[in-house]
Every structure is written in structure tokens, then in C-alpha cells.
Design an enzyme around this catalytic site. Structure first.
Site, PDB file in Angstrom:
ATOM      1  N   GLU A   1       0.830  -1.216   0.000  1.00 55.17           N
ATOM      2  CA  GLU A   1       0.000   0.000   0.000  1.00 55.17           C
ATOM      3  C   GLU A   1       0.863   1.264   0.000  1.00 55.17           C
ATOM      4  O   GLU A   1       1.682   1.452   0.904  1.00 55.17           O
ATOM      5  CB  GLU A   1      -0.913  -0.015   1.242  1.00 55.17           C
ATOM      6  CG  GLU A   1      -1.841   1.186   1.313  1.00 55.17           C
ATOM      7  CD  GLU A   1      -2.830   1.100   2.489  1.00 55.17           C
ATOM      8  OE1 GLU A   1      -3.239  -0.018   2.852  1.00 55.17           O
ATOM      9  OE2 GLU A   1      -3.165   2.156   3.025  1.00 55.17           O
TER      10      GLU A   1
ATOM     11  N   LYS B   1      -7.043  -0.848  11.548  1.00 53.63           N
ATOM     12  CA  LYS B   1      -6.438  -1.289  10.278  1.00 53.63           C
ATOM     13  C   LYS B   1      -5.184  -0.456   9.997  1.00 53.63           C
ATOM     14  O   LYS B   1      -4.169  -0.963   9.542  1.00 53.63           O
ATOM     15  CB  LYS B   1      -7.468  -1.144   9.145  1.00 53.63           C
ATOM     16  CG  LYS B   1      -7.040  -1.770   7.825  1.00 53.63           C
ATOM     17  CD  LYS B   1      -6.288  -0.826   6.927  1.00 53.63           C
ATOM     18  CE  LYS B   1      -5.918  -1.479   5.609  1.00 53.63           C
ATOM     19  NZ  LYS B   1      -5.119  -0.598   4.758  1.00 53.63           N
TER      20      LYS B   1
ATOM     21  N   HIS C   1      -2.232  10.277   0.270  1.00 53.66           N
ATOM     22  CA  HIS C   1      -2.503   9.053  -0.471  1.00 53.66           C
ATOM     23  C   HIS C   1      -2.414   9.290  -1.964  1.00 53.66           C
ATOM     24  O   HIS C   1      -1.822   8.527  -2.686  1.00 53.66           O
ATOM     25  CB  HIS C   1      -3.926   8.564  -0.157  1.00 53.66           C
ATOM     26  CG  HIS C   1      -3.955   7.533   0.907  1.00 53.66           C
ATOM     27  ND1 HIS C   1      -4.758   6.437   0.874  1.00 53.66           N
ATOM     28  CD2 HIS C   1      -3.272   7.428   2.063  1.00 53.66           C
ATOM     29  CE1 HIS C   1      -4.571   5.698   1.939  1.00 53.66           C
ATOM     30  NE2 HIS C   1      -3.687   6.285   2.689  1.00 53.66           N
TER      31      HIS C   1
ATOM     32  N   ASP D   1       4.358 -14.396  11.449  1.00 52.04           N
ATOM     33  CA  ASP D   1       3.033 -14.779  10.958  1.00 52.04           C
ATOM     34  C   ASP D   1       2.032 -13.635  11.213  1.00 52.04           C
ATOM     35  O   ASP D   1       1.573 -13.461  12.346  1.00 52.04           O
ATOM     36  CB  ASP D   1       2.627 -16.065  11.692  1.00 52.04           C
ATOM     37  CG  ASP D   1       1.230 -16.549  11.327  1.00 52.04           C
ATOM     38  OD1 ASP D   1       0.500 -15.807  10.631  1.00 52.04           O
ATOM     39  OD2 ASP D   1       0.869 -17.652  11.742  1.00 52.04           O
TER      40      ASP D   1
HETATM   41  C1  MEV Z   1      -5.521   3.279   5.433  1.00 51.41           C
HETATM   42  O1  MEV Z   1      -4.844   2.121   5.009  1.00 51.41           O
HETATM   43  C2  MEV Z   1      -5.474   3.430   6.933  1.00 51.41           C
HETATM   44  C3  MEV Z   1      -6.325   4.570   7.509  1.00 51.41           C
HETATM   45  O2  MEV Z   1      -7.664   4.447   7.024  1.00 51.41           O
HETATM   46  C4  MEV Z   1      -6.291   4.452   9.006  1.00 51.41           C
HETATM   47  C5  MEV Z   1      -7.263   5.351   9.733  1.00 51.41           C
HETATM   48  O3  MEV Z   1      -8.286   5.733   9.168  1.00 51.41           O
HETATM   49  O4  MEV Z   1      -6.971   5.627  10.923  1.00 51.41           O
HETATM   50  C6  MEV Z   1      -5.807   5.894   7.044  1.00 51.41           C
END
Ligand code: MEV
Length: 421
Positions: free
Chosen positions: A78, A262, A375, A278
Site C-alpha cells: 500500500e 487497520k 494518499h 506470521d
Molecule cells: C488506510 O490504510 C489506513 C487509515 O484508514 C487508518 C485510519 O483511518 O486511521 C488511514
């Protein structure tokens, strides 16, 4: 003057890492030639191996962990994960990150059913602690000789009365030293289970390790002075306050908590993969821990204290630094060498700091400029490659795309045609 690390070519970056002592010439060769895994190694790792699946390995820079400067290998597909993480570590460069580990033990579960009397069975097990310890030692003497092995036993009664389901579960807490530990635990479980069955006159449902490693918690903390948070548009205090608020929200709403966490796992998994560990086991334990209060919530805590924003992340982190895939994957070995960690605990400390840095970076972006800006900048180069840009065209097209109000493949294709003509 030498260009900044992120502006260097791949080979220049490798040279920089050699100069800084993070890589030696032989390891650099491995990086430069980028060889696929030896076929014998790949075949020994999995069944039905047909090919290999390369992912990029990059390094997060600027980390100071427990007073030590670190460059951290991360494997991730990513865009923006490594840039965000390095940037967070840079903001925290003065004070850096601190870590804490109380103990490192893994849990093996022996789950029994059809027990005539749960309380009597529980007492019988507790009365036979010594024999259980002896059996555990006999089933894996080498781990005991290295100072590890069975350290504690506990018994849990798991009942679902309305369906008249009841189980007796024995937890064996095992010190597996620097290994990930699955084989050690499972061997000890096999050695102990027949005796437990005899004692309790129950039947076995299963014996297996638990990935919910509550006896292996690792904490990372950081303290960011407001002065280091200030941007041209926001005061450091305002950003800190918003980060705390964003974290509070993620404690309350599982929909947000999942995304928040995430982001943390973006960092954690990348290091876990780079070091041959792992990620599925780490993910399972982390998310179980995030649900320990009965609702899935944010893994982090952020608060304001005087002139600082204080962040904290505690999770089960049962990564290993020897054995299993770690010992056969050459890239994992280089990653561990680069980190200069000599134990599984040291590796776990690094992993946790990366998770915390990643969360800080995400929250800071979300409560200020928004995530899309960063991003999209990085997305530009992926887009350039996707539409067919080659060699130096990639950098030129990326630069042009960043100036566009809309960044999509149609715009990218048109720009590429212009460059070529
Ligand atoms: C993207 O991979 C991760 C985010 O969505 C985490 C978040 O929203 O805190 C930017």
C-alpha cells in the site's frame, strides 16, 4: 550534498544503508540482485508451490526506540504506509518511543468436555501441578535447558448453561524463548494431555495454542511536544486535541475502530512480514485484545499532558526472532540483521512502535489535511505504472499527475501520450 533518502535511487539507498551500517556488502547483493527464493526453500515452506509472489520491501527511517536509532524494514503493497510512518517517527525524533514488556509467555489450551464434575476435575488438576510440570519438561527438555518451558497453569470453566454445554479448559503458560513457539507449545500439549484426561475422566475436544496472547503484552508509548506538532495551518495544541478526540471516537464506534486499527496493523503487519513472522497470528491476537471490554474498540490511547500529546499502544505481540520461516527466508534474516535485534522481545518492541507511529500519522492527517492528499500523491506513481509509463517516464508522469485536479487512468493515459509525443 547527497540527495535525501527518499529521493535517492534504489541502488543509492542500498549504498546509504551500507554506509550507515544497516547492511553489509553480501546482504546488499541479495537486495540488488533481488533473487527469488531458492526453489528448495520455497518447496519446503508450503505445499503445491508453483511460483513466488514478490512484494516491495522498504525501510521506515527516523525511528528512535528506547534511545536507539533504528531503520525499520517493512513489506507492504500500500502506497503511503512507509512515508507516513517515517514522517511520524521524524516528528517524534527528539523524545522517540519507549516500550515496556512485563513477560513473554505463550498459552496452550487443553479443552475437555463431558467432565462429570467440573469443580472436582479443576481441583484434581491444581493438585497435580508438579506432575504436569514434570510431563511438560519431559516432552520438550531442550526448551527447559534454555531457561524456558512451562511456567504456570490455570483452569477455566466454560459453560453455556441453557444448552447444557460445559467445558474444562486448562491453560499452560509456556516460555518459548525467542521462537514464535507454535511447535514448542503443541509438543508440550501433546505430552500433557493424556495425563489430564486420566485425571479428569473427561474427553478431549482439542489441544492447541491460543493466539490470544494475553501473557505476552507489549506496550509502546510516545510523548510528542505540541511544538513539534505545529503546522502552518494548525497549532500543535489543536492538533493534539483533535487526535485525542479522534481516538475517543474510535473507542466508541466499532465501525471507526476497525479502520483506526487497520491503520495500526498497516505498520505492524509490514514489519511482521519483513521479519518472516506470521501476520495472521498477530492480527488475530490484536483484534481479540481490542474486544476485551466486550465491544471492539480502538487499540490506542491518546491523551494530553501539560505540553505534550501522549500516545500508548498495548497489544499481545508474540513475534519470534528465530526458528520457522524466519530461519529459512533469507530476506527475513537481513531484516532482522538490519534491525539489529538480538531477541524476540526486542523485535516485539519495534513492531509496536511502528504500529503507534502509523496510528499517529493517520490520525494527524485525518484531523488536519485529510488522508487523501498524501494518499493521492503516492497513488500518482502507481497510476503512472498502471497506464504503462516506463523508466524515466514514471517520474515525469507522476509529477504531472500530482498537479492535476482529477487523478484517474484516463488523465494519466492522456498525459503519457503527451510526454511520448
Ligand atoms: C488506510 O490504510 C489506513 C487509515 O484508514 C487508518 C485510519 O483511518 O486511521 C488511514
Amino acid at each position: 550534498m547527497e540527495p535525501k533518502f527518499y529521493k535517492q535511487t534504489r541502488i543509492e539507498r542500498i549504498q546509504t544503508l551500507i554506509q550507515e551500517g544497516f547492511l553489509n556488502e553480501k546482504q546488499a547483493e541479495l537486495f540488488i540482485d533481488n533473487p527469488l527464493l531458492d526453489d528448495a526453500v520455497a518447496n519446503s515452506l508450503i505445499e503445491n508451490q508453483v511460483t513466488q509472489f514478490p512484494l516491495p520491501l522498504g525501510v521506515a527511517r527516523n525511528f528512535k526506540i528506547d534511545g536507539q536509532k533504528m531503520t525499520i524494514p517493512m513489506v507492504v503493497e500500500e502506497p503511503s504506509v512507509i512515508a507516513a510512518c517515517s514522517n511520524a517517527a521524524k516528528i517524534m525524533k527528539t523524545k522517540g518511543f519507549s516500550t515496556n514488556i512485563k513477560k513473554r509467555e505463550m498459552i496452550g489450551q487443553i479443552i475437555l468436555k463431558e467432565i462429570p464434575d467440573l469443580e472436582i476435575a479443576k481441583q484434581a488438576i491444581l493438585d497435580q501441578r508438579e506432575t504436569i510440570f514434570k510431563l511438560a519438561e519431559e516432552s520438550h527438555p531442550s526448551i527447559v535447558s534454555r531457561g524456558g518451558g512451562l511456567k504456570d497453569i490455570s483452569v477455566r470453566l466454560i459453560e453455556q448453561t441453557h444448552l447444557s454445554h460445559s467445558f474444562l479448559t486448562i491453560h499452560l503458560m509456556v516460555d518459548v524463548k525467542d521462537a514464535m513457539g507454535a511447535n514448542i507449545i503443541n509438543t508440550i500439549l501433546e505430552g500433557v494431555t493424556p495425563f489430564i484426561l486420566e485425571l479428569t475422566t473427561g474427553a478431549s475436544l482439542m489441544s492447541i495454542l491460543s493466539n490470544y496472547n494475553t501473557e505476552c503484552l507489549v506496550t509502546a508509548t510516545c510523548c510528542v511536544p505540541f511544538s513539534e506538532l505545529t503546522t502552518s495551518d494548525f497549532s500543535g495544541y489543536d492538533i493534539a486535541k483533535k487526535i485525542v478526540e479522534a481516538n475517543t471516537y474510535a473507542k466508541l464506534d466499532p465501525y471507526r475502530a476497525a479502520t483506526h486499527n487497520k491503520g495500526i496493523m498497516n505498520g505492524i503487519d509490514s514489519v511482521v512480514i519483513a521479519t518472516g513472522n506470521d501476520p495472521r497470528a498477530v492480527e488475530a491476537g490484536a483484534h481479540a485484545y481490542a474486544s476485551r471490554h466486550g465491544q471492539y474498540e480502538a487499540m490506542t490511547n491518546w491523551e494530553i499532558s501539560k505540553d505534550c500529546l501522549i500516545g500508548e499502544l498495548t497489544l499481545p505481540m508474540a513475534v519470534g526472532s528465530v526458528g520457522g520461516a524466519i530461519s529459512v527466508l533469507p530476506m527475513a534474516k537481513v531484516s532482522l540483521d538490519m534491525l539489529n535485534v538480538s531477541s524476540s522481545e526486542e523485535l516485539a518492541r519495534v513492531v509496536m512502535c511502528v504500529g503507534l507511529a502509523q496510528n499517529f500519522a493517520a490520525l494527524k492527517a485525518l484531523v488536519t489535511v485529510g488522508i487523501q492528499k498524501g494518499h493521492m500523491n503516492l497513488h500518482a506513481s502507481s497510476l503512472a505504472i498502471q497506464v504503462g509509463a516506463k523508466d524515466e517516464e514514471i517520474a515525469i508522469l507522476t509529477k504531472l499527475l500530482r498537479k492535476e485536479a482529477k487523478m484517474n487512468s484516463m488523465v494519466a493515459k492522456e498525459l503519457l501520450e503527451k510526454i511520448r509525443s
